[in-house]
Every structure is written in structure tokens, then in C-alpha cells.
Design an enzyme around this catalytic site. Structure first.
Site, short mmCIF file in Angstrom:
data_model
loop_
_atom_site.label_atom_id
_atom_site.label_comp_id
_atom_site.label_asym_id
_atom_site.label_seq_id
_atom_site.Cartn_x
_atom_site.Cartn_y
_atom_site.Cartn_z
N TYR A 26 0.82 -1.21 0.00
CA TYR A 26 0.00 0.00 0.00
C TYR A 26 0.85 1.25 0.00
CZ TYR A 26 0.75 0.90 5.03
OH TYR A 26 1.30 1.19 6.26
N ARG A 49 8.20 4.21 -4.58
CA ARG A 49 8.28 3.19 -3.53
C ARG A 49 7.29 2.06 -3.79
NH1 ARG A 49 7.57 5.11 2.47
NH2 ARG A 49 5.42 5.33 1.74
N ARG A 55 -7.25 -20.37 -2.20
CA ARG A 55 -6.27 -20.21 -1.12
C ARG A 55 -5.15 -21.24 -1.25
NH1 ARG A 55 -4.98 -22.05 3.95
NH2 ARG A 55 -4.12 -20.45 5.33
N LYS A 98 6.46 -2.09 1.94
CA LYS A 98 5.26 -1.50 2.59
C LYS A 98 4.07 -2.44 2.41
CE LYS A 98 3.19 3.07 3.26
NZ LYS A 98 3.27 3.06 4.72
N GLU A 124 11.48 2.38 14.55
CA GLU A 124 10.60 3.45 14.06
C GLU A 124 9.31 3.44 14.87
OE1 GLU A 124 9.70 2.69 9.89
OE2 GLU A 124 9.70 0.53 10.26
N LEU A 162 10.96 1.16 7.29
CA LEU A 162 10.39 1.62 6.02
C LEU A 162 11.17 2.85 5.54
CD1 LEU A 162 8.00 1.08 4.04
CD2 LEU A 162 6.96 3.10 5.07
N1 PDD Z 1 2.83 5.02 7.28
N2 PDD Z 1 7.44 3.78 8.95
C1 PDD Z 1 6.33 3.04 8.91
C2 PDD Z 1 6.31 1.73 9.59
C3 PDD Z 1 5.19 3.54 8.22
O1 PDD Z 1 4.07 2.80 8.17
C4 PDD Z 1 5.25 4.81 7.60
C5 PDD Z 1 4.09 5.37 6.83
C6 PDD Z 1 6.45 5.54 7.68
C7 PDD Z 1 6.60 6.90 7.04
O2 PDD Z 1 6.67 6.80 5.64
P1 PDD Z 1 6.17 8.01 4.71
O3 PDD Z 1 6.95 9.20 5.13
O4 PDD Z 1 6.51 7.56 3.35
O5 PDD Z 1 4.69 8.19 4.96
C8 PDD Z 1 7.53 4.99 8.35
C9 PDD Z 1 1.65 5.47 6.57
C10 PDD Z 1 1.46 6.94 6.56
C11 PDD Z 1 0.43 4.71 7.10
O6 PDD Z 1 0.56 3.52 7.29
O7 PDD Z 1 -0.64 5.31 7.30
#
Ligand code: PDD
Length: 286
Positions: free
Chosen positions: A33, A52, A100, A148, A181, A206
Site C-alpha cells: 500500500y 516506492r 487459497r 510496505k 521506528e 520503512l
Molecule cells: N505510514 N514507517 C512506517 C512503519 C510507516 O508505516 C510509515 C508510513 C512511515 C513513514 O513513511 P512516509 O513518510 O513515506 O509516509 C515509516 C503510513 C502513513 C500509514 O501507514 O498510514
């Protein structure tokens, strides 16, 4: 107001937006996503999110549903159909519909592509004015956090554990005591010398699109940046801390595990970074 949702080529009212129960996203979390922020009806760093997405798809040997230009057109169309001024566009691609099976379906199985909008205040937020509190939790996610994927159960559990302790979010910590993170954002500290410290890019975190822009802007502004792992113990005595993500932009962290940072208020470096990030991303929004 009912939204218009994009599902596999069609723009439909949200009540009619459906995917199969045999979709591998539903059965196996076999999907990726992206979340792209919208301000003033325009997309922030779409190119970064599209790049990405391609990387995530390649890493999982998944078929790309469409090229970047076509994807941008769908994003724009969806924002316009929903009259979205401020909020986000959520995009999900899965490996598609199949019986599945742990083995992937045959090549040529159509990927599922879904996009929807969510209205959300991103520029003016109470959390930015007061700063957020974080609580540490062990990082129990899989080892390819650079992809992601929609496997978000552990980050949800981490956030719930943090909330149960009265914090706003979790900071996940690896086996060596280093912060990886936040549950859905990248984590930073600012040392007493004013240096911004954040974990380097590898499979452990990420590769945030906001992170990349913020670190570039920090360097351009003459702020010191060190990409190295930092211990939770170092974070608790840091001058400042903050998080970045598409929807949080740069948001101050003022407390870690009940320990206030500095005077317990958002720090000057953090506030400056938020300002310059917002200024640049609004100027470049598409
Ligand atoms: N999340 N680390 C993780 C684990 C994340 O899920 C995200 C983003 C980030 C920041 O990445 P970016 O700057 O590209 O948004 C870091 C999104 C916003 C979400 O899951 O809603």
C-alpha cells in the site's frame, strides 16, 4: 457523505466498493500500500510514493497494475470526484484473486487495485502544538520492514499497547535496544549539539518518503544529520525528538516512556523542520 472509491478500473459509491473473499490481500496479507497526503486538493510527493510502490511490488514479484502516469491520473480523478481538499489517498495493490494456496497463483493473475480518500486535517493539528508522547515496545515485526505490506497487525498492537500506557504512539525497539521506528512513522532525535539522528536505511525500517525529503532539507539548511542507530536510552536524554510520515509531516515528540524531553515542549529544530518541509511540499504538490 458517501465517498467514491476506485476498484479495479471503476469509480463506485463506497457501499458498492467490493473485492472477493478469495483476494490474497484478505487471505494472506499478500498486498502492498501507499498513503499520499492531499493539501489544497493537490498531492504531496506523488513521485516518491509511486517509486516506492514499484519497489515494493518488485520486491514481492507482484505485477504492477498500471504505470506511474496512469496512477497519477487515477489519484487526481479520485481527489476531484470526492472534492477532497485536505486528507489522504490510500492505495492498495494485492496479488489478486485465487484459490487459497501458499504458492502464488499463476503469472497473469490480475492484481487488485483499490484507492480511496480520507478527509483529515494535516496542517493544523493539536498533536503538533503540544507534541506527542511515545511508549517503547519491542519490535516484533517481520524482517523486511522496507517493503510496505498490508501486514499491519503488529503495528496496531504496538499502538494499542502505547495507548494503554497513556501515550499517543509506540516507538519500536530492536533486540539491541535501538529504536527502529514508530508504528507508522520514522523516528528521530536531536542531540544537545543540534544534530538530527535517525536510523540508516536497510531492511529494518520503512524508507519513508517524508524522511528522505526532510533529511535533504535539513542538510540544505545546514543542520547536522547523522544516519546511525540510536539507543532508547540515548533518546530519553535527547534535546528533542520527532517523527515523520506522509500525514504527520514532522511532528514533535515530547515524552518517551514518561520521561519528558528538554522542557517538555516541541523543540526549535523540530518546529523549523516542519515549517521548511511544509513550505517545500506545498510548493511542489501536483
Ligand atoms: N505510514 N514507517 C512506517 C512503519 C510507516 O508505516 C510509515 C508510513 C512511515 C513513514 O513513511 P512516509 O513518510 O513515506 O509516509 C515509516 C503510513 C502513513 C500509514 O501507514 O498510514
Amino acid at each position: 457523505m458517501s465517498r467514491i472509491v476506485y476498484v479495479n478500473g471503476d469509480f463506485v459509491p463506497e457501499a458498492d466498493a467490493k473485492v472477493s473473499v478469495f483476494d490474497r490481500g484478505f487471505l494472506m496479507a499478500d498486498g502492498v500500500y501507499e498513503v499520499t497526503t492531499v493539501v489544497g486538493g493537490r498531492l504531496i510527493d506523488f513521485a516518491g510514493h509511486a517509486a516506492r510502490l514499484e519497489r515494493s511490488l518488485r520486491a514481492l514479484d507482484m505485477t504492477s497494475p498500471m504505470g506511474t502516469e496512469a496512477l497519477l491520473a487515477v489519484h487526481r480523478d479520485l481527489v476531484s470526484r470526492n472534492g477532497l481538499e485536505e486528507g489522504l489517498v490510500y492505495l492498495q495493490v494485492t496479488r489478486g484473486v485465487a484459490d487459497r494456496d501458499f504458492a502464488y497463483p499463476a503469472k497473469g493473475t490480475a492484481p487488485t487495485l483499490v484507492l480511496f480518500t480520507q478527509s483529515l486535517a494535516v496542517l493544523e493539528r493539536e498533536s503538533v502544538k503540544r507534541g506527542i508522547k511515545v511508549a517503547s515496545v519491542p519490535d516484533l515485526r517481520w524482517a523486511r520492514r522496507d517493503i510496505k505490506t498490508v501486514q499491519l497487525l503488529y503495528p496496531s498492537m504496538a499502538k494499542m499497547a502505547a495507548k494503554a500506557q497513556g501515550a499517543d504512539d509506540a516507538w519500536m525497539v530492536d533486540e539491541d535496544g535501538h529504536v527502529t521506528e514508530g508504528s507508522s512513522n520514522n523516528a528521530y532525535i536531536v542531540t544537545s549539539a543540534g544534530t538530527i539522528v535517525t536510523r540508516p536505511l536497510n531492511h529494518a525500517i520503512l524508507h519513508g518518503i517524508t524522511r528522505s525529503a526532510v533529511l535533504r532539507l535539513a542538510a540544505e539548511t545546514g543542520l547536522g544529520v547523522e544516519e546511525r542507530p540510536f539507543l532508547l536510552a540515548e533518546a530519553k536524554v535527547a534535546a528533542e525528538a520527532f517523527i515523520t510520515s506522509a500525514s504527520a509531516f514532522v511532528t514533535p515528540v515530547v515524552e518517551i516512556d514518561g520521561t519528558a524531553l528538554g522542557d517538555g515542549r516541541p523543540g526549535a529544530v523540530t518546529r523549523r523542520l516542519r515549517e521548511i518541509y511544509i513550505e517545500e511540499c506545498l510548493a511542489k504538490a501536483v
